[in-house]
Scaffold this active site. Structure first.
Site, mmCIF file in Angstrom:
data_model
loop_
_atom_site.group_PDB
_atom_site.id
_atom_site.type_symbol
_atom_site.label_atom_id
_atom_site.label_comp_id
_atom_site.label_asym_id
_atom_site.label_seq_id
_atom_site.Cartn_x
_atom_site.Cartn_y
_atom_site.Cartn_z
ATOM 1 N N SER C 20 0.822 -1.209 0.000
ATOM 2 C CA SER C 20 0.000 0.000 0.000
ATOM 3 C C SER C 20 0.860 1.265 0.000
ATOM 4 O O SER C 20 1.862 1.350 0.705
ATOM 5 C CB SER C 20 -0.878 -0.005 1.245
ATOM 6 O OG SER C 20 -1.605 1.187 1.323
ATOM 7 N N ALA C 69 6.822 10.960 4.237
ATOM 8 C CA ALA C 69 5.898 11.586 5.183
ATOM 9 C C ALA C 69 4.656 12.010 4.408
ATOM 10 O O ALA C 69 4.210 13.137 4.503
ATOM 11 C CB ALA C 69 6.574 12.783 5.836
ATOM 12 N N VAL C 70 4.142 11.075 3.614
ATOM 13 C CA VAL C 70 2.983 11.394 2.781
ATOM 14 C C VAL C 70 1.783 11.738 3.661
ATOM 15 O O VAL C 70 1.043 12.687 3.379
ATOM 16 C CB VAL C 70 2.669 10.221 1.828
ATOM 17 C CG1 VAL C 70 1.341 10.452 1.110
ATOM 18 C CG2 VAL C 70 3.800 10.035 0.826
ATOM 19 N N ASN C 126 -4.403 -0.742 8.522
ATOM 20 C CA ASN C 126 -3.128 -0.083 8.801
ATOM 21 C C ASN C 126 -3.174 0.522 10.197
ATOM 22 O O ASN C 126 -3.655 1.631 10.385
ATOM 23 C CB ASN C 126 -2.907 0.987 7.725
ATOM 24 C CG ASN C 126 -1.651 1.785 7.946
ATOM 25 O OD1 ASN C 126 -0.835 1.473 8.812
ATOM 26 N ND2 ASN C 126 -1.469 2.823 7.156
ATOM 27 N N CYS C 129 0.700 3.405 10.803
ATOM 28 C CA CYS C 129 1.275 4.484 9.993
ATOM 29 C C CYS C 129 1.956 5.511 10.882
ATOM 30 O O CYS C 129 1.326 6.102 11.751
ATOM 31 C CB CYS C 129 0.205 5.170 9.159
ATOM 32 S SG CYS C 129 0.936 6.424 8.094
ATOM 33 N N GLY C 216 12.598 0.531 2.197
ATOM 34 C CA GLY C 216 13.622 0.207 1.206
ATOM 35 C C GLY C 216 14.614 -0.821 1.718
ATOM 36 O O GLY C 216 14.524 -1.298 2.861
ATOM 37 N N GLY C 242 9.138 -5.334 3.518
ATOM 38 C CA GLY C 242 10.153 -4.447 4.086
ATOM 39 C C GLY C 242 11.462 -4.686 3.371
ATOM 40 O O GLY C 242 12.180 -5.639 3.659
ATOM 41 N N THR C 265 8.769 -0.072 -1.803
ATOM 42 C CA THR C 265 9.651 0.923 -2.385
ATOM 43 C C THR C 265 10.313 0.465 -3.686
ATOM 44 O O THR C 265 10.593 1.288 -4.567
ATOM 45 C CB THR C 265 10.721 1.297 -1.333
ATOM 46 O OG1 THR C 265 10.034 1.688 -0.135
ATOM 47 C CG2 THR C 265 11.585 2.446 -1.782
HETATM 48 C C1 LIG Z 1 5.651 6.593 -0.189
HETATM 49 C C2 LIG Z 1 5.087 5.536 0.704
HETATM 50 C C3 LIG Z 1 3.748 5.573 1.064
HETATM 51 C C4 LIG Z 1 3.201 4.596 1.892
HETATM 52 N N1 LIG Z 1 1.876 4.622 2.215
HETATM 53 C C5 LIG Z 1 1.337 3.632 2.980
HETATM 54 C C6 LIG Z 1 -0.060 3.570 3.265
HETATM 55 O O1 LIG Z 1 -0.831 4.406 2.803
HETATM 56 N N2 LIG Z 1 -0.519 2.563 4.053
HETATM 57 C C7 LIG Z 1 0.316 1.604 4.569
HETATM 58 O O2 LIG Z 1 -0.135 0.725 5.275
HETATM 59 N N3 LIG Z 1 1.637 1.618 4.292
HETATM 60 C C8 LIG Z 1 2.161 2.604 3.511
HETATM 61 N N4 LIG Z 1 3.517 2.595 3.228
HETATM 62 C C9 LIG Z 1 4.353 1.529 3.783
HETATM 63 C C10 LIG Z 1 4.590 0.408 2.772
HETATM 64 O O3 LIG Z 1 3.391 -0.190 2.398
HETATM 65 C C11 LIG Z 1 5.524 -0.658 3.348
HETATM 66 O O4 LIG Z 1 4.973 -1.167 4.535
HETATM 67 C C12 LIG Z 1 6.898 -0.098 3.676
HETATM 68 O O5 LIG Z 1 7.308 0.820 2.686
HETATM 69 C C13 LIG Z 1 7.973 -1.189 3.823
HETATM 70 O O6 LIG Z 1 8.137 -1.929 2.646
HETATM 71 P P1 LIG Z 1 9.261 -1.589 1.530
HETATM 72 O O7 LIG Z 1 10.560 -1.466 2.239
HETATM 73 O O8 LIG Z 1 9.192 -2.721 0.572
HETATM 74 O O9 LIG Z 1 8.848 -0.292 0.915
HETATM 75 C C14 LIG Z 1 4.044 3.575 2.385
HETATM 76 C C15 LIG Z 1 5.394 3.544 2.019
HETATM 77 C C16 LIG Z 1 5.920 4.488 1.179
HETATM 78 C C17 LIG Z 1 7.365 4.420 0.814
#
Ligand SMILES: Cc1cc2nc3c(=O)[nH]c(=O)nc-3n(C[C@H](O)[C@H](O)[C@H](O)COP(=O)(O)O)c2cc1C
Ligand SMILES: Cc1cc2nc3c(=O)[nH]c(=O)nc-3n(C[C@H](O)[C@H](O)[C@H](O)COP(=O)(O)OP(=O)(O)OC[C@H]3O[C@@H](n4cnc5c(N)ncnc54)[C@H](O)[C@@H]3O)c2cc1C
Ligand SMILES: Cc1cc2nc3c(=O)[nH]c(=O)nc-3n(C[C@H](O)[C@H](O)[C@H](O)COP(=O)(O)OP(=O)(O)OC[C@H]3O[C@@H](n4cnc5c(N)ncnc54)[C@H](O)[C@@H]3O)c2cc1C
Ligand SMILES: Cc1cc2nc3c(=O)[nH]c(=O)nc-3n(C[C@H](O)[C@H](O)[C@H](O)COP(=O)(O)O)c2cc1C
Ligand code: FES
Ligand code: FES
Lengths: 254, 302, 302, 254
Positions: C20, C69-70, C126, C129, C216, C242, C265
């Site tokens: 997400s 920090a969306v 979620n 967050c 990331g 993650g 990411t």
């Molecule tokens: C830009 C961005 C926006 C995200 N928005 C959400 C969100 O709306 N809801 C949520 O549960 N996680 C959100 N996440 C978290 C990701 O879903 C994920 O849990 C986290 O990035 C770790 O995984 P990754 O290292 O593969 O990115 C967001 C992550 C990023 C980078």
């Protein structure tokens, strides 16, 4: 004294699909290095090569002021090393680690290498020969193509080879070579994959021949500070980067 | 230009220390740099009794970082006092000892012995090591645990007492406050984050202990956030660390509220880095016309 | 070769989902890959009411990772149902909705509305967050918080309920157990780690909110460790994420005990990566003579 | 349709100490690109260049099937781009973002660029000229040396310049140039540092001239998925990577 140097790549020669011979130099004389020692190379500060990479001193060409490294591509770090062009520089910490014991004049020694593990044996053989030791190399690989630097090794002793597919030398593993039946040695030095070194060590122990192995444990610092690279010895954990990489098999739980 | 900072009763000539377990006993680095160029060194985690540490393999590289599972290998505090202390006591920099243990009694006994060493002006209490089964991190992940071990050691130790905090907690400010309340002169953070690595081909963990401590550049954002949070929560000076690779990183920690910093994993990549960080901070201060390093500390404009 | 996995009542054709907030509503990626190549997508965090999110800047790059920090910018669940759902309901992959909120009532009201959508077979709650002031992570950092929101939503939502856990806790297994006890069909982990970045030259934070969520490659060791710990603690299936950047990373998560994985990411770096990960898992299974993906799940030899 | 392509560097020309002109090509025809659009370049998967880097379409040379990029070195990513050799490939996502509005035939337009912000204006000017628009470029920089691609710009319109140190053109900022007094325009396009764009926008607003700016917000995905790159607009947050990078100043809280 250990130093951090920016060495210039004077040559990068591809030996086979997976291996290159790198020659490094600098304007001033390279520090003194001994057979068995290694260097820690900084690849760059990229995400998948965070730490330095340890590579053995393959040979030191005093006349040309060159340090030779034999590098086999296994992951991102060695891959980048294999791609480096002559003229580029590499940041290197050296010399690191202990050295092989030097057998005395007149002794008859066997140097057993497997794969890229032959690397430290070239400089060792060269020094031993200079010291008046009778050196025999026994080098093993999977196939003829993976036997490395044979021309160089033959400068410093008789070379025997084994290959797993029989494409060069005797077919089989180094421990199966007929030399073991034909000849006896005062000292054995070995470096290569752990199973090979263990087999050689067993053979040496059976024949009551002194034997040193060179270990390749995973390292972070390379200078004895982090305690990551330890090997189990009869006296407890020892650092491969400072107490080794060379160990007498009597000290290991091999 | 004034670069001196104070941690408890201790004065550091500059805010750069080296982190425990990454700098051996200092002697490993003398070929590469002058120890007198940095504020101090914190030697390897020391326990009451000798420890063999964990089996090999103890290290795995990760993206912009590494995992370690050394497990506090050391020869014990008595060996330290007899054989190591004599060689390092005259270093022209502050020498601090990192103290670990599995019971409160062990911590106290070790601290008592170190209290007698003239040239050791302080200890860092490691209540946060993730690489040992008993004790270690357990003390550092609850306020009660932290409070009990810190107040016991505080009674036995009369020089500067730094408490090293674990990042593996929901709210590090609570633990920091507990340490402060129990008498710590300073808190240092962060120790390593608990992590894990697997070899997909062999299906085996890359560390003998399955999990280990994550350090290096990758942890910097987390460490910086925790320093910032703790700086709002306590009144004692904070020593910041975690992923500092260069002078810019160190300055970020000072801005976030750290009074001093420690260089850890970066020492493995460049054994002269701690001196370079100290020099780089000076260069930054000159460039920005900062006379006193204290102007930087907590200077984040937020 | 069987690559199907089950999460609650839900069957995924393969274990690869997109995370997400990193994959928009899927439509952003159709130029680059076939959505039908992956097990499912989890769309952007959706709240009861529209949210503008946090001010710019919302992003900072870090070593092998990034901070964001969306702050859950989205047009609200009603807009989703009217304007977005019709465009994505017929995707040839499972479409799940990530649900966020600041109060239990909001979570429940949002879940109730989504419960009516025929082609949405599940939601991801979620509770973790780090980028919103109220609610969000607060629910995810205590067992009581997690229990209360999950059981309330469970009563209102009758399809597959996944609960997304925060890594910013001392013991993630406790929270996972609380979610399981409250009726979650699955837990997904990890959400982002709370981090911070500073511009040393300007002395300012790099994010408008000072702190943000780290994701990331850099977080992979921590995520993997948590998946491994949680897999020993609960009986419901785990979705691991993650720092997954490629198929090898994904396989590591399966070995550690995840039934499915999410790609986050990494989508920003290679918008076709999720399909490549699915293909890479197949290739690995062929190479290792694995007939059923379930043989991989939890297959770590430790 | 957006594509991920491995493009070959056909040329890397250093324009000044901090700027290079990269020309990229491939065997098959490059996708259609419009003025104002940008590309997302993968540097490599190194630790300090984790995400792609957004770079404007500087020019598209249809005949030679080349995409031109103007890159200024500011950090590790652009530094690596500046070092890349002809023959190497770059992984690029393109075309991204919206485009400038094209002023109609016979209109008199001003294109105001500052520093490396001149990049998107070359292709825009070329297209406008082809469409029969009267184009004037006003390009500003700190010094003569930092004025980029003047010969190229002059192919597609009259070029005026300002420098802060007076080493070329009029001394001062672009908004202080005498052209503003002498001439009036139907449309203004601008790209450069934010303070400059704001000053140009103010000037345009005062003179009631329509004006578009091209923003450079920090981006993660570049394709509208992450919502990191938003700018405040009168209609709330908009993504610079999909709703922009080109915005009419009336829509911004400029
Ligand atoms: C830009 C961005 C926006 C995200 N928005 C959400 C969100 O709306 N809801 C949520 O549960 N996680 C959100 N996440 C978290 C990701 O879903 C994920 O849990 C986290 O990035 C770790 O995984 P990754 O290292 O593969 O990115 C967001 C992550 C990023 C980078
Ligand atoms: C003392 C010593 C001498 C060595 N001499 C040579 C030599 O002369 N020629 C040569 O080709 N290789 C040599 N090696 C092995 C070489 O260090 C590794 O192949 C190399 O580090 C792999 O890095 P990578 O990024 O390519 O692979 P990766 O597998 O991606 O590396 C990941 C991590 O594991 C470590 N690692 C991986 N394989 C080994 C290994 N076999 N030994 C130690 N660490 C490893 C890396 O340093 C790195 O930290 C030596 C190792 C040691 C310890
Ligand atoms: C739509 C768009 C078009 C652009 N066109 C050009 C161009 O034609 N030529 C050119 O030289 N530069 C251009 N830029 C700026 C360029 O993207 C940055 O200079 C570059 O990303 C910096 O990366 P770095 O690793 O060198 O620097 P670092 O400062 O180390 O980068 C760190 C992070 O910040 C981001 N970042 C840094 N500066 C900027 C910036 N000014 N804008 C956006 N993100 C930034 C990087 O992408 C990276 O994620 C453009 C930016 C955008 C958004
Ligand atoms: C190999 C290694 C050994 C460590 N040993 C100790 C130790 O004995 N005591 C301790 O408190 N911290 C120890 N640490 C943690 C570091 O002191 C430091 O807290 C951590 O590595 C984070 O900083 P860094 O990212 O700069 O390395 C060790 C870290 C590493 C990498
Ligand atoms: S590698 Fe650090 S002690 Fe050997
Ligand atoms: S950069 Fe991701 S939405 Fe614009």
């Amino acid at each position: 004294m250990k130093q951090i140097l920016d060495l210039t790549v004077s040559e990068n020669q591809r030996l086979n699909e997976r291996t290159v011979l790198l020659k490094l130099t600098q304007q001033t004389a390279l520090p003194e290095m001994q057979p068995g020692q290694f260097v820690q190379i900084r690849i760059d500060n990229s995400g998948n090569t965070f730490l330095r990479r340890p590579i053995s001193v393959h040979y030191v060409d005093k006349e040309r002021n060159e340090l030779w490294l034999l590098v086999q591509t296994v992951g991102p770090g060695t891959h980048k090393l294999a791609q480096i062009h002559a003229g580029n520089t590499l940041n290197v910490i050296l010399p690191l680690g202990n050295t092989f014991s030097m057998a005395g004049k007149g002794k008859n020694v066997l140097l057993v290498g497997g794969g890229v593990g032959v690397a430290p044996l070239l400089y060792l053989g060269a020094k031993l020969q200079t010291n008046g030791v009778k050196t025999t190399f026994l080098l093993g690989a999977r196939s003829a193509q993976e036997l490395l630097q044979l021309a160089e090794f033959s400068k410093y002793g008789t070379v025997f080879t084994t290959t797993e597919d029989g494409s060069a030398g005797e077919k089989g593993f180094v421990t199966q070579h007929s030399i073991w039946e034909r000849e006896t040695f005062d000292f054995i030095y070995t470096c290569g994959p752990t199973p090979m070194m263990k087999a050689v060590a067993r053979q040496a122990a059976e024949k009551h021949i002194a034997c040193e192995v060179s270990l390749e444990n995973k390292m972070a610092c390379g200078i004895g500070a982090c305690l990551c690279c330890v090997t189990e010895t009869k006296a407890g954990h020892k650092c491969v980067c400072t107490d080794g990489p060379v160990f007498n098999i009597n000290d290991l739980n091999f | 230009m004034k670069t001196e900072v104070n941690i408890g009763k201790l004065t550091l000539k500059n805010p750069v220390l080296t982190a425990s377990g990454t700098f051996g006993y200092g002697t490993e680095y003398t070929d590469f740099m002058n120890l007198s160029d940095i504020g101090g060194i914190i030697v390897k985690g020391t326990t009451l009794h000798p420890r063999e540490g964990n089996p090999y393999p103890r290290m795995a590289e990760t993206p912009s970082g590494m995992l370690n599972a050394v497990g506090l290998q050391n020869k014990g505090v008595d060996y330290f006092i007899e054989h190591i202390y004599p060689n390092i006591r005259h270093f022209d920099t502050q020498v601090l000892v990192n103290v670990s243990g599995s019971t409160i009694e062990d911590y106290v006994a070790t601290a008592e012995k170190l209290n007698e060493l003239e040239e050791i002006p302080g200890i860092e209490l490691n209540i946060s090591c993730p690489n040992v089964k008993q004790g270690g991190m357990a003390f550092g992940t609850s306020c009660v645990g932290a409070e009990s071990v810190v107040s016991a050691v505080r009674k036995a130790y009369h020089k500067t007492l730094i408490v090293k905090l674990s990042p593996n907690v929901t709210d590090i400010t609570e633990i920091a406050r507990a340490a402060e309340a129990a008498g710590a002169d300073s808190v240092s953070l962060i120790n390593t984050l608990l992590g894990m690595a697997i070899n997909a081909e062999t299906r085996k963990p890359l560390l003998s202990t399955i999990t280990g401590g994550l350090s290096g550049a990758c942890v910097k954002p987390i460490a910086l956030r925790m320093v910032w949070q703790v700086s709002k929560a306590v009144h004692i000076p904070i020593i910041g660390l975690g992923g500092i690779m260069n002078a810019t990183d160190a300055i970020e920690f000072l801005l976030a509220g750290a009074t001093a910093v420690q260089i850890g994993t970066a020492n493995f990549i460049d054994p002269a880095i701690s001196a370079k960080v100290a020099a780089g901070i000076n260069e930054y201060m000159r460039r920005h016309n900062i006379d006193d390093i204290n102007e930087l500390i907590g200077g984040l404009q937020a």
